[in-house]
Scaffold this motif. Structure first.
Motif, PDB file in Angstrom:
ATOM      1  N   LYS A 127       0.842  -1.211   0.000  1.00  0.00           N
ATOM      2  CA  LYS A 127       0.000   0.000   0.000  1.00  0.00           C
ATOM      3  C   LYS A 127       0.875   1.259   0.000  1.00  0.00           C
ATOM      4  O   LYS A 127       0.577   2.228  -0.697  1.00  0.00           O
ATOM      5  CB  LYS A 127      -0.890   0.022   1.256  1.00  0.00           C
ATOM      6  N   GLN A 128       1.961   1.205   0.778  1.00  0.00           N
ATOM      7  CA  GLN A 128       2.841   2.385   0.850  1.00  0.00           C
ATOM      8  C   GLN A 128       3.519   2.633  -0.502  1.00  0.00           C
ATOM      9  O   GLN A 128       3.719   3.780  -0.902  1.00  0.00           O
ATOM     10  CB  GLN A 128       3.886   2.204   1.957  1.00  0.00           C
ATOM     11  N   VAL A 129       3.853   1.531  -1.185  1.00  0.00           N
ATOM     12  CA  VAL A 129       4.437   1.674  -2.530  1.00  0.00           C
ATOM     13  C   VAL A 129       3.426   2.358  -3.445  1.00  0.00           C
ATOM     14  O   VAL A 129       3.768   3.283  -4.200  1.00  0.00           O
ATOM     15  CB  VAL A 129       4.840   0.293  -3.116  1.00  0.00           C
ATOM     16  N   LEU A 130       2.174   1.930  -3.367  1.00  0.00           N
ATOM     17  CA  LEU A 130       1.130   2.517  -4.218  1.00  0.00           C
ATOM     18  C   LEU A 130       0.962   4.009  -3.921  1.00  0.00           C
ATOM     19  O   LEU A 130       0.859   4.830  -4.837  1.00  0.00           O
ATOM     20  CB  LEU A 130      -0.192   1.764  -4.008  1.00  0.00           C
ATOM     21  N   TRP A 131       0.974   4.359  -2.648  1.00  0.00           N
ATOM     22  CA  TRP A 131       0.812   5.766  -2.270  1.00  0.00           C
ATOM     23  C   TRP A 131       2.012   6.592  -2.754  1.00  0.00           C
ATOM     24  O   TRP A 131       1.854   7.698  -3.277  1.00  0.00           O
ATOM     25  CB  TRP A 131       0.637   5.882  -0.752  1.00  0.00           C
ATOM     26  N   GLY A 132       3.189   6.042  -2.608  1.00  0.00           N
ATOM     27  CA  GLY A 132       4.397   6.728  -3.079  1.00  0.00           C
ATOM     28  C   GLY A 132       4.355   6.914  -4.592  1.00  0.00           C
ATOM     29  O   GLY A 132       4.701   7.974  -5.111  1.00  0.00           O
ATOM     30  N   LEU A 133       3.899   5.881  -5.270  1.00  0.00           N
ATOM     31  CA  LEU A 133       3.800   5.938  -6.734  1.00  0.00           C
ATOM     32  C   LEU A 133       2.804   7.016  -7.155  1.00  0.00           C
ATOM     33  O   LEU A 133       3.059   7.785  -8.088  1.00  0.00           O
ATOM     34  CB  LEU A 133       3.352   4.563  -7.251  1.00  0.00           C
ATOM     35  N   PHE A 134       1.697   7.082  -6.461  1.00  0.00           N
ATOM     36  CA  PHE A 134       0.682   8.089  -6.761  1.00  0.00           C
ATOM     37  C   PHE A 134       1.281   9.500  -6.589  1.00  0.00           C
ATOM     38  O   PHE A 134       1.123  10.360  -7.459  1.00  0.00           O
ATOM     39  CB  PHE A 134      -0.525   7.896  -5.830  1.00  0.00           C
TER      40      PHE A 134
ATOM     41  N   GLY B  73       5.434  10.197 -18.830  1.00  0.00           N
ATOM     42  CA  GLY B  73       6.784   9.771 -19.206  1.00  0.00           C
ATOM     43  C   GLY B  73       7.635   9.696 -17.958  1.00  0.00           C
ATOM     44  O   GLY B  73       7.345  10.365 -16.964  1.00  0.00           O
ATOM     45  N   GLN B  74       8.673   8.883 -18.030  1.00  0.00           N
ATOM     46  CA  GLN B  74       9.474   8.656 -16.826  1.00  0.00           C
ATOM     47  C   GLN B  74      10.319   9.874 -16.482  1.00  0.00           C
ATOM     48  O   GLN B  74      11.161  10.287 -17.260  1.00  0.00           O
ATOM     49  CB  GLN B  74      10.373   7.449 -17.021  1.00  0.00           C
ATOM     50  N   GLN B  75      10.066  10.448 -15.325  1.00  0.00           N
ATOM     51  CA  GLN B  75      10.841  11.598 -14.862  1.00  0.00           C
ATOM     52  C   GLN B  75      11.708  11.121 -13.699  1.00  0.00           C
ATOM     53  O   GLN B  75      11.209  10.490 -12.772  1.00  0.00           O
ATOM     54  CB  GLN B  75       9.894  12.680 -14.346  1.00  0.00           C
ATOM     55  N   ALA B  76      12.967  11.467 -13.755  1.00  0.00           N
ATOM     56  CA  ALA B  76      13.875  11.035 -12.679  1.00  0.00           C
ATOM     57  C   ALA B  76      13.508  11.736 -11.374  1.00  0.00           C
ATOM     58  O   ALA B  76      12.951  12.828 -11.376  1.00  0.00           O
ATOM     59  CB  ALA B  76      15.310  11.359 -13.054  1.00  0.00           C
ATOM     60  N   PHE B  77      13.822  11.096 -10.273  1.00  0.00           N
ATOM     61  CA  PHE B  77      13.565  11.702  -8.972  1.00  0.00           C
ATOM     62  C   PHE B  77      14.559  12.850  -8.748  1.00  0.00           C
ATOM     63  O   PHE B  77      15.734  12.738  -9.110  1.00  0.00           O
ATOM     64  CB  PHE B  77      13.753  10.661  -7.861  1.00  0.00           C
ATOM     65  N   ILE B  78      14.065  13.936  -8.123  1.00  0.00           N
ATOM     66  CA  ILE B  78      14.913  15.114  -7.916  1.00  0.00           C
ATOM     67  C   ILE B  78      16.163  14.740  -7.115  1.00  0.00           C
ATOM     68  O   ILE B  78      17.275  15.143  -7.447  1.00  0.00           O
ATOM     69  CB  ILE B  78      14.127  16.218  -7.173  1.00  0.00           C
ATOM     70  N   TYR B  79      15.981  13.930  -6.077  1.00  0.00           N
ATOM     71  CA  TYR B  79      17.104  13.638  -5.184  1.00  0.00           C
ATOM     72  C   TYR B  79      18.126  12.676  -5.793  1.00  0.00           C
ATOM     73  O   TYR B  79      19.171  12.443  -5.189  1.00  0.00           O
ATOM     74  CB  TYR B  79      16.582  13.118  -3.838  1.00  0.00           C
TER      75      TYR B  79
ATOM     76  N   ALA C 137       6.316  15.808  -2.971  1.00  0.00           N
ATOM     77  CA  ALA C 137       5.683  14.606  -3.532  1.00  0.00           C
ATOM     78  C   ALA C 137       6.730  13.694  -4.172  1.00  0.00           C
ATOM     79  O   ALA C 137       6.633  12.465  -4.095  1.00  0.00           O
ATOM     80  CB  ALA C 137       4.628  15.011  -4.555  1.00  0.00           C
ATOM     81  N   ASP C 138       7.722  14.300  -4.779  1.00  0.00           N
ATOM     82  CA  ASP C 138       8.766  13.524  -5.456  1.00  0.00           C
ATOM     83  C   ASP C 138       9.624  12.757  -4.441  1.00  0.00           C
ATOM     84  O   ASP C 138       9.786  11.547  -4.527  1.00  0.00           O
ATOM     85  CB  ASP C 138       9.642  14.495  -6.259  1.00  0.00           C
ATOM     86  N   PHE C 139      10.151  13.484  -3.472  1.00  0.00           N
ATOM     87  CA  PHE C 139      11.091  12.860  -2.535  1.00  0.00           C
ATOM     88  C   PHE C 139      10.378  11.942  -1.540  1.00  0.00           C
ATOM     89  O   PHE C 139      10.832  10.828  -1.262  1.00  0.00           O
ATOM     90  CB  PHE C 139      11.887  13.951  -1.813  1.00  0.00           C
ATOM     91  N   SER C 140       9.246  12.423  -1.018  1.00  0.00           N
ATOM     92  CA  SER C 140       8.537  11.557  -0.066  1.00  0.00           C
ATOM     93  C   SER C 140       7.909  10.380  -0.818  1.00  0.00           C
ATOM     94  O   SER C 140       7.752   9.293  -0.258  1.00  0.00           O
ATOM     95  CB  SER C 140       7.477  12.344   0.697  1.00  0.00           C
ATOM     96  N   GLY C 141       7.563  10.602  -2.092  1.00  0.00           N
ATOM     97  CA  GLY C 141       7.050   9.484  -2.899  1.00  0.00           C
ATOM     98  C   GLY C 141       8.111   8.413  -3.033  1.00  0.00           C
ATOM     99  O   GLY C 141       7.838   7.219  -2.879  1.00  0.00           O
ATOM    100  N   TYR C 142       9.354   8.839  -3.295  1.00  0.00           N
ATOM    101  CA  TYR C 142      10.449   7.869  -3.399  1.00  0.00           C
ATOM    102  C   TYR C 142      10.634   7.149  -2.062  1.00  0.00           C
ATOM    103  O   TYR C 142      10.760   5.927  -2.014  1.00  0.00           O
ATOM    104  CB  TYR C 142      11.760   8.560  -3.792  1.00  0.00           C
ATOM    105  N   SER C 143      10.653   7.938  -0.975  1.00  0.00           N
ATOM    106  CA  SER C 143      10.867   7.335   0.349  1.00  0.00           C
ATOM    107  C   SER C 143       9.753   6.350   0.680  1.00  0.00           C
ATOM    108  O   SER C 143      10.009   5.267   1.212  1.00  0.00           O
ATOM    109  CB  SER C 143      10.912   8.428   1.421  1.00  0.00           C
ATOM    110  N   ASP C 144       8.515   6.730   0.358  1.00  0.00           N
ATOM    111  CA  ASP C 144       7.396   5.810   0.609  1.00  0.00           C
ATOM    112  C   ASP C 144       7.588   4.504  -0.150  1.00  0.00           C
ATOM    113  O   ASP C 144       7.355   3.418   0.389  1.00  0.00           O
ATOM    114  CB  ASP C 144       6.071   6.457   0.180  1.00  0.00           C
TER     115      ASP C 144
ATOM    116  N   VAL D   6       1.234  13.499  -8.865  1.00  0.00           N
ATOM    117  CA  VAL D   6       1.401  14.870  -8.356  1.00  0.00           C
ATOM    118  C   VAL D   6       2.736  15.479  -8.814  1.00  0.00           C
ATOM    119  O   VAL D   6       2.749  16.487  -9.524  1.00  0.00           O
ATOM    120  CB  VAL D   6       1.292  14.899  -6.811  1.00  0.00           C
ATOM    121  N   ALA D   7       3.849  14.818  -8.438  1.00  0.00           N
ATOM    122  CA  ALA D   7       5.161  15.442  -8.691  1.00  0.00           C
ATOM    123  C   ALA D   7       5.449  15.606 -10.186  1.00  0.00           C
ATOM    124  O   ALA D   7       5.829  16.692 -10.633  1.00  0.00           O
ATOM    125  CB  ALA D   7       6.257  14.625  -8.024  1.00  0.00           C
TER     126      ALA D   7
END
Lengths: 482, 312
Positions: free
Chosen positions: A196-203, A473-479, A244-251, A208-209
């Motif tokens: 579920k956390q993966v899904l939320w991070g992906l969302f 399209g695939q956007q790299a994570f900021i961090y 959204a980008d960084f916390s999405g990755y962490s999630d 959003v990001a």
């Protein structure tokens, strides 16, 4: 191979099945599988730097073993050696060109030409994260907070642990190594919660990001032609994108680790609900904050303790200077760090730096909470303009353009994409409300209300559908750039 | 563990079914690429004029307005890379081919190919972009080829009223509407034009020119007349293109090519006979404009066919 890409989905599916079904009882095989998967994951980015990662990890492993010796002088020598190597590695890859260009600029301002040139250096992926992880291990072993790890397989699996290797959280050895030393049992709740956390991070990342990034990139690229209102929108959207980008990755990282039966450090605790700067840093990039507190701030504040509050202010400023530099080799990051450090000064003077801010339990925030949270958000939003700008001059002009209140015409690209902008703002509101409701939980999909399973499933299908529809399209994570 | 895997499989069944549904829809959707190819092969013996190029030609040159039998093989964002390969592949079977119109817009030299369209050339025309492989795209077009929003919209439209998109001779009918961009939008587009398109010329010039010259040589060797074509741009947009440098550089390339290969460049870029009502947007003609442009091209072709005839 980005989290959320179909290639990663395939990679992790194979790994997951092998991990739980094929190597169920053998700890060595299971850790070996983690290590192999981490190497494959890293090599997919750039296989050349895999050798650097292996060499660095091997060195840290050997130095760690040496630190177990009884001779204090030798231990100190080995620690110094280990720290110097790690810092030099980070310095070379990340800061060489920064210092060269700064030197050139400095001489240039006096009308002197140095003949210096920048070097062609590629920044290895995740170097800031795995160097900090290695450093914390060596220092913890030296101060005997943990035992040095003798099993090379476990040590390598710890440093290269693929969910958190390239973008954090920066896990400490005392948390991760004991879990790698024991057989993980399949816990339905933990694995399902991880999913579920993966899904939320992906969302957060995809919907959003990435969609906010389309506007942010355009606004920051052409900021000198944009009216004030649009620049404000750009700063607002970048704040949303960044979180959204960084916390999405962490999630996603935490969720994936949970699916492997491993708990890693929580990295975000809903930072938009912070009520002052100290509260913010207890909620934002928590693993880095803890690292800096333990290895920079605490030793410094002990050293400067005789100076009272001045010593505390000095310690905070130095810590945030390091934090800024860690984020990137640019004066904008240095200034960003210092700005955050300066925001601590009133708290230190008032003596309220370490006071924990608790949020009310109600469904809506109190007026005071709302006022403080809004103020904090605005502060973070403006400071992130520095973070996003290419240079201090750009950031200065961006600020100037905001406060000249110039222009009223909405640029064509915003009109053209007004539906997409509305979608981004709607999803931002949705995820902020979801996080507010679940502020006492680990993540927003640990649903606060008891609902029948089919309602939950429909909600998950909705999130998956949004991820599918709003992918850009695939956007790299900021961090990843750090 | 069994419970988890079982529930996961049950959870994923609707997701899988949705993907299968999308895939079935995609495979049954009519494609311009397929229809234009089929029409080209059906009328191979009749085609005398082949229209290549990108969106400017796709919706801006109406083959029905040309007195010879013409076929429009232009697609959105089609670069000279594909113009060349499509011609090399199909020209030998077009026995009566006399003229080939090649897009030579000011942005042609700058055109980065649109990678998202590569698959269509692979799938429908057997042309691979620089050896690119399309395994995953061939397996799941719905996930790897089409943007999701576009795909869902197309499926929705198709389910509501199944229809073919391409008429005869590869002509899709053109845009019916008249442009509505404001002055500010035109100004912004002009900035984009410099930023994105024209300034990329140097970066892509070499490879584009190589393809263009190969195409010209190929056509010359078969006694087919290549014609370079630059469709018109709206005058209200052109007024904001104040930096002439990129255009002068482009014109000099055009001069070199026309002299070297003895070909004609029909340059309507600054043709003021095209009015606001002829445009769909600042650089694309609508149906009326397309008819007007095509008549001008036809005048040229008729002159070539019969140099002593009087043209309008």
């Amino acid at each position: 191979m980005l989290f959320g890409s179909l290639s990663f989905l395939l990679f992790f599916s194979i790994f997951f099945v092998l991990y739980w079904l094929a190597f169920q009882r053998n700890l060595k095989l299971r850790n070996g599988l983690i290590l192999l998967a981490s190497f494959v994951f890293y090599a997919c980015w750039d296989w050349r730097f895999l050798l650097l990662l292996i060499a660095n990890t091997s060195l840290a492993y050997l130095v760690g073993l040496r630190l177990a010796a009884h001779d204090e002088k030798k231990r100190k020598y080995w620690l110094t050696f280990g720290v110097i190597v790690e810092v030099a590695l980070l310095f070379y890859f990340k800061y060489t060109n920064f210092f060269i260009t700064s030197l050139i600029d400095c001489f240039h301002s006096f009308g002197l030409h140095t003949g210096l040139h920048t070097l062609k250096i590629i920044l290895p992926l995740g170097i800031s994260f795995y160097v900090f992880r290695t450093l914390s291990y060596l220092i913890d072993v030296y101060y005997e907070r943990i035992e040095p790890e003798t099993d090379g397989l476990i040590f390598f699996a710890y440093i290269t642990f693929f969910p958190s290797m390239v973008c954090g959280p920066i896990d400490r050895a005392k948390l991760l190594i004991p879990q790698l030393q024991t057989i993980r049992k399949f816990d339905y709740c933990q694995v399902a919660d991880g999913l579920k956390q993966v899904l939320w991070g992906l969302f957060k990342k995809v919907v959003v990001a990435d969609n906010a990034a389309l506007f942010v990139n355009r606004i920051f690229e052409d900021y000198h032609q944009m009216p004030s209102s649009v620049l404000l929108l750009g700063a607002f959207l970048f704040t949303i994108q960044m979180y959204a980008d960084f916390s999405g990755y962490s999630d996603m990282a935490i969720g994936l680790a949970n699916m492997m039966g491993i708990r890693i450090t929580r990295n975000f605790r809903f930072p938009f609900f912070a009520q002052n700067i100290a509260d913010f840093w207890k909620r934002w990039h928590i693993s880095l904050t803890n690292w800096l507190t333990d290895f920079i701030f605490t030793p410094l504040s002990i050293r400067f303790r005789d100076w009272g509050k001045t010593g505390l202010i000095l310690s905070i400023l130095i810590t945030f200077l390091v934090s800024g530099l860690w984020h990137g080799a640019n004066w904008t990051f240095v200034l960003w760090g210092l700005l955050h450090g300066c925001c601590y000064i009133p708290l230190i003077i008032k003596g309220s730096m370490n006071k924990n801010k608790k949020l009310s339990a109600g469904l809506i925030p109190t007026f005071k909470e709302f006022r403080l949270m809004t103020g904090m958000f605005i502060l973070i939003m403006f400071s992130l303009v520095l973070f996003r700008s290419d240079s201090i001059a750009d950031a200065y002009h961006y600020f100037c353009s905001i406060f000249t209140f110039s222009g009223s015409e909405i640029p064509y690209f915003l009109l053209e994409k007004r539906n997409d902008l509305c979608a981004v703002l709607t999803f931002t509101l949705f995820f902020v409300v979801m996080e507010w409701i679940h502020r006492e939980k680990e993540h927003a999909l640990q649903l606060a209300f008891k609902v029948p399973f089919w309602v939950r499933w429909i909600f998950y299908y909705f999130l998956i559908l949004m991820v599918y529809v709003y992918q850009v399209g695939q956007q790299a994570f900021i961090y990843l750039q750090f | 563990m069994k419970r988890f895997f079982l529930r996961l499989v049950v959870f994923l069944i609707p997701v899988g079914l949705f993907v299968v549904f999308l895939e079935l829809c995609v495979r049954q959707m009519p494609s311009d690429y397929q229809q234009k190819r089929d029409q080209l092969l059906e009328n191979a013996d009749s085609i005398q004029v082949l229209i290549l190029g990108s969106s400017g030609e796709m919706d801006g040159v109406d083959p029905n307005q040309i007195s010879l039998y013409a076929h429009n093989l232009a697609f959105g964002s089609q670069t000279i890379y594909y113009d060349r390969r499509l011609t090399e592949k199909y020209a030998p079977s077009l026995k009566n081919l006399k003229y080939v119109l090649i897009d030579f817009n000011y942005s042609s030299l700058a055109s980065e190919h649109a990678p998202e369209r590569d698959f269509f050339y692979h799938y429908y025309y057997g042309i691979d972009y620089e050896g690119r492989k399309f395994c995953k795209e061939s397996l799941l077009q719905s996930l790897f080829v089409y943007p999701s929003k576009y795909l869902l919209l197309q499926i929705y439209r198709q389910l509501r009223s199944p229809a073919t998109t391409t008429g005869q001779k590869g002509w899709q009918g053109g845009w019916p509407d008249v442009m509505s961009e404001s002055e500010m939008e035109l100004k912004e587009k002009a900035n984009d034009y410099y930023r994105i398109e024209v300034h990329l010329i140097e970066e892509h010039k070499e490879s584009v020119l190589k393809d263009l010259e190969s195409l010209l040589l190929f056509l010359k060797s078969r006694n087919i007349v290549p014609v370079l074509l630059t469709p018109p741009n709206y005058s209200g947009f052109r007024q904001y293109l104040t930096d002439e440098k990129p255009f002068l550089s482009h014109d000099s390339i055009s001069d070199q090519l026309t002299q070297k290969y003895r070909i004609t460049h029909l340059n309507y870029f600054s043709d003021d006979s095209f009015e606001k009502t002829d445009f769909h947007n600042y650089n694309h003609l609508n149906r009326e404009g397309a008819a007007k442009l095509t008549r001008k091209i036809d005048d040229f072709i008729r002159t070539c066919e019969d140099p002593f005839s009087e043209t309008k």
